[in-house]
Design an enzyme around this catalytic site. Sequence first.
Site, mmCIF file in Angstrom:
data_model
loop_
_atom_site.group_PDB
_atom_site.id
_atom_site.type_symbol
_atom_site.label_atom_id
_atom_site.label_comp_id
_atom_site.label_asym_id
_atom_site.label_seq_id
_atom_site.Cartn_x
_atom_site.Cartn_y
_atom_site.Cartn_z
ATOM 1 N N GLU A 1 0.706 -1.374 -0.276
ATOM 2 C CA GLU A 1 0.114 -0.446 0.310
ATOM 3 C C GLU A 1 -0.030 1.106 0.047
ATOM 4 O O GLU A 1 2.022 1.539 0.201
ATOM 5 C CB GLU A 1 -1.233 -0.508 1.445
ATOM 6 C CG GLU A 1 -1.685 -0.997 1.317
ATOM 7 C CD GLU A 1 -2.677 -1.411 3.297
ATOM 8 O OE1 GLU A 1 -3.260 -1.525 2.732
ATOM 9 O OE2 GLU A 1 -2.373 0.361 3.245
ATOM 10 N N CYS B 1 2.893 8.604 1.583
ATOM 11 C CA CYS B 1 3.493 7.368 2.457
ATOM 12 C C CYS B 1 3.304 5.944 2.123
ATOM 13 O O CYS B 1 2.809 5.755 1.178
ATOM 14 C CB CYS B 1 2.073 7.158 3.526
ATOM 15 S SG CYS B 1 2.558 5.835 5.417
ATOM 16 N N CYS C 1 5.395 -7.691 7.425
ATOM 17 C CA CYS C 1 5.860 -7.507 8.777
ATOM 18 C C CYS C 1 6.105 -8.095 9.440
ATOM 19 O O CYS C 1 5.157 -8.608 10.153
ATOM 20 C CB CYS C 1 5.791 -5.923 9.233
ATOM 21 S SG CYS C 1 6.554 -5.209 10.555
ATOM 22 N N CYS D 1 3.867 -6.152 16.145
ATOM 23 C CA CYS D 1 2.767 -5.492 16.655
ATOM 24 C C CYS D 1 1.418 -5.922 16.876
ATOM 25 O O CYS D 1 1.059 -6.074 16.326
ATOM 26 C CB CYS D 1 3.006 -4.199 16.628
ATOM 27 S SG CYS D 1 4.961 -3.594 16.311
ATOM 28 N N CYS E 1 -1.437 -3.609 14.542
ATOM 29 C CA CYS E 1 -1.170 -3.510 13.895
ATOM 30 C C CYS E 1 -2.043 -4.384 12.229
ATOM 31 O O CYS E 1 -1.319 -5.919 12.780
ATOM 32 C CB CYS E 1 0.327 -3.361 13.356
ATOM 33 S SG CYS E 1 1.102 -2.658 11.489
ATOM 34 N N CYS F 1 -2.457 1.975 8.266
ATOM 35 C CA CYS F 1 -0.925 0.472 7.718
ATOM 36 C C CYS F 1 -1.475 -1.031 7.343
ATOM 37 O O CYS F 1 -2.459 -1.376 8.521
ATOM 38 C CB CYS F 1 -0.259 0.546 8.882
ATOM 39 S SG CYS F 1 1.125 -0.433 9.266
HETATM 40 N N1 SAH Z 1 7.355 0.061 11.340
HETATM 41 C C1 SAH Z 1 7.337 1.428 11.514
HETATM 42 C C2 SAH Z 1 6.772 2.101 10.512
HETATM 43 C C3 SAH Z 1 5.128 1.554 9.914
HETATM 44 S S1 SAH Z 1 3.680 1.977 11.249
HETATM 45 C C4 SAH Z 1 6.466 2.044 13.119
HETATM 46 O O1 SAH Z 1 5.843 0.431 13.431
HETATM 47 O O2 SAH Z 1 7.158 2.736 13.138
HETATM 48 C C5 SAH Z 1 3.320 3.523 10.957
HETATM 49 C C6 SAH Z 1 2.836 3.928 12.330
HETATM 50 O O3 SAH Z 1 1.239 3.722 12.382
HETATM 51 C C7 SAH Z 1 3.519 3.323 13.828
HETATM 52 O O4 SAH Z 1 3.713 4.132 14.578
HETATM 53 C C8 SAH Z 1 3.229 1.972 13.902
HETATM 54 O O5 SAH Z 1 2.442 2.164 15.327
HETATM 55 C C9 SAH Z 1 1.498 2.635 13.500
HETATM 56 N N2 SAH Z 1 0.223 1.900 13.504
HETATM 57 C C10 SAH Z 1 0.332 0.864 13.195
HETATM 58 N N3 SAH Z 1 -1.174 0.484 13.793
HETATM 59 C C11 SAH Z 1 -1.589 1.013 13.672
HETATM 60 C C12 SAH Z 1 -3.222 0.523 13.852
HETATM 61 N N4 SAH Z 1 -4.028 0.045 14.080
HETATM 62 N N5 SAH Z 1 -4.180 2.629 14.833
HETATM 63 C C13 SAH Z 1 -3.486 3.218 14.106
HETATM 64 N N6 SAH Z 1 -1.371 3.472 14.309
HETATM 65 C C14 SAH Z 1 -1.262 2.152 14.161
HETATM 66 FE FE1 SF4 Z 2 5.742 -3.909 11.730
HETATM 67 FE FE2 SF4 Z 2 3.345 -2.445 11.431
HETATM 68 FE FE3 SF4 Z 2 5.340 -3.258 14.233
HETATM 69 FE FE4 SF4 Z 2 5.651 -1.003 12.167
HETATM 70 S S1 SF4 Z 2 3.609 -1.212 13.692
HETATM 71 S S2 SF4 Z 2 6.986 -2.568 13.392
HETATM 72 S S3 SF4 Z 2 4.507 -1.997 10.541
HETATM 73 S S4 SF4 Z 2 4.370 -4.610 12.644
#
Ligand code: SAH
Ligand code: SF4
Length: 347
Positions: A92, A105, A112, A116, A119, A336
């Site tokens: 995306e 973005c 990934c 997390c 996410c 994301c």
């Molecule tokens: N992997 C990197 C960059 C991609 S995620 C990282 O984690 O920093 C970019 C941002 O989106 C991160 O701060 C992540 O925590 C946030 N993010 C991911 N899933 C989300 C969600 N469901 N709601 C709000 N923010 C989210």
């Molecule tokens: Fe990976 Fe999503 Fe965690 Fe960023 S927030 S490190 S994209 S799993």
Amino acid sequence: MEKRLFLDLSYEELAEELKALGEPAYRTQQVWEWVWRKLCPDFSAMTNLPLSLREELSRRFSLDPFTVLAKECDEEGTEKVLLSLPDGASVEAVLIREEDRNTVCISTQVGCPVGCSFCATGQMGFVRNLTAGEIAGQVLYFAKVLEAQGKRVTHVVVMGMGEPFLNYEATLKALNNLNDKRGFNLGARRITVSTIGVVPAILRFAQEEKQYNLAISLHAPEDELRRKLVPLAERWPISQVLSAAEAYILATGRRVTFEYVLLCGVNDALKHARALAALLRGKLVHVNLIPFNPAPGLPFFPPDEGQIELFRRELLAHGIDVTVRRSRGIKIQAGCGQLRSRVFREK
Ligand code: SAH
Ligand code: SF4
């Protein structure tokens, strides 16, 4: 012969390729400009190159790696695309239009490996790293969309799918190509990389010649809670992430942004705000609060507006510079990994 992706080349690598083809040195700048400045989609249209070279380049290289699988726009002009690659992988990219800026973005991995729990990308597992050209290509895709409207990409954030610091080389090569003055010429200060906190890579990033902005996803003020949300936190505790951030600040003199996803009943209490403030007080940092963006299958909720405001004020009261980042494009699920999850669920 399988075609290589032209965007994977650095300027110097292009110079080598053209030299091997017996071309004079000035051709490098000509070809680079066609691709990275004029956004030319086709070698055959590069009219100041000899026909034979245009044909040779077309035989060897492809210019655009993507097929658009899905596209969504909201009324504010946020535009999200799901781009598929020749091997069937898809990622995306999002364009966020604001009054004075057009931010793209971009993703750095398919899926990934960090996983997390809040996410959507993390929940789909890891498929592969993107190449430098596949990363920068997402920016060029939207640069072409904007060009048709007489506009330009003004900012890039590496906050899409994947962890950029687990694909360091390709990410930095892509950013350096976008930054290169001879072509796309996007200033380093307009580019931000977001990491979940890969400590050795943050230290390396601090020493890069180009000083891109750094954002670190913290999400919790203490290790036990952070480990529940971010599995990689097992490896690098918060104290090490903060020391690495200090090293970046010391080396660059630039402010670090800490991202904090607000999850209702998990990390959004005032005691969390106070603990976060105690960690960050007196440092050259800024906190971005991101209310959780719900997606099917993710077991969290965003806090209500009142709680978000209380959390923000608590940080402010403790001397922390803070903003709430409203997820633009929530209606089109421009969070994301969310468009990809939905498209593939519907199939
Ligand atoms: N992997 C990197 C960059 C991609 S995620 C990282 O984690 O920093 C970019 C941002 O989106 C991160 O701060 C992540 O925590 C946030 N993010 C991911 N899933 C989300 C969600 N469901 N709601 C709000 N923010 C989210
Ligand atoms: Fe990976 Fe999503 Fe965690 Fe960023 S927030 S490190 S994209 S799993």
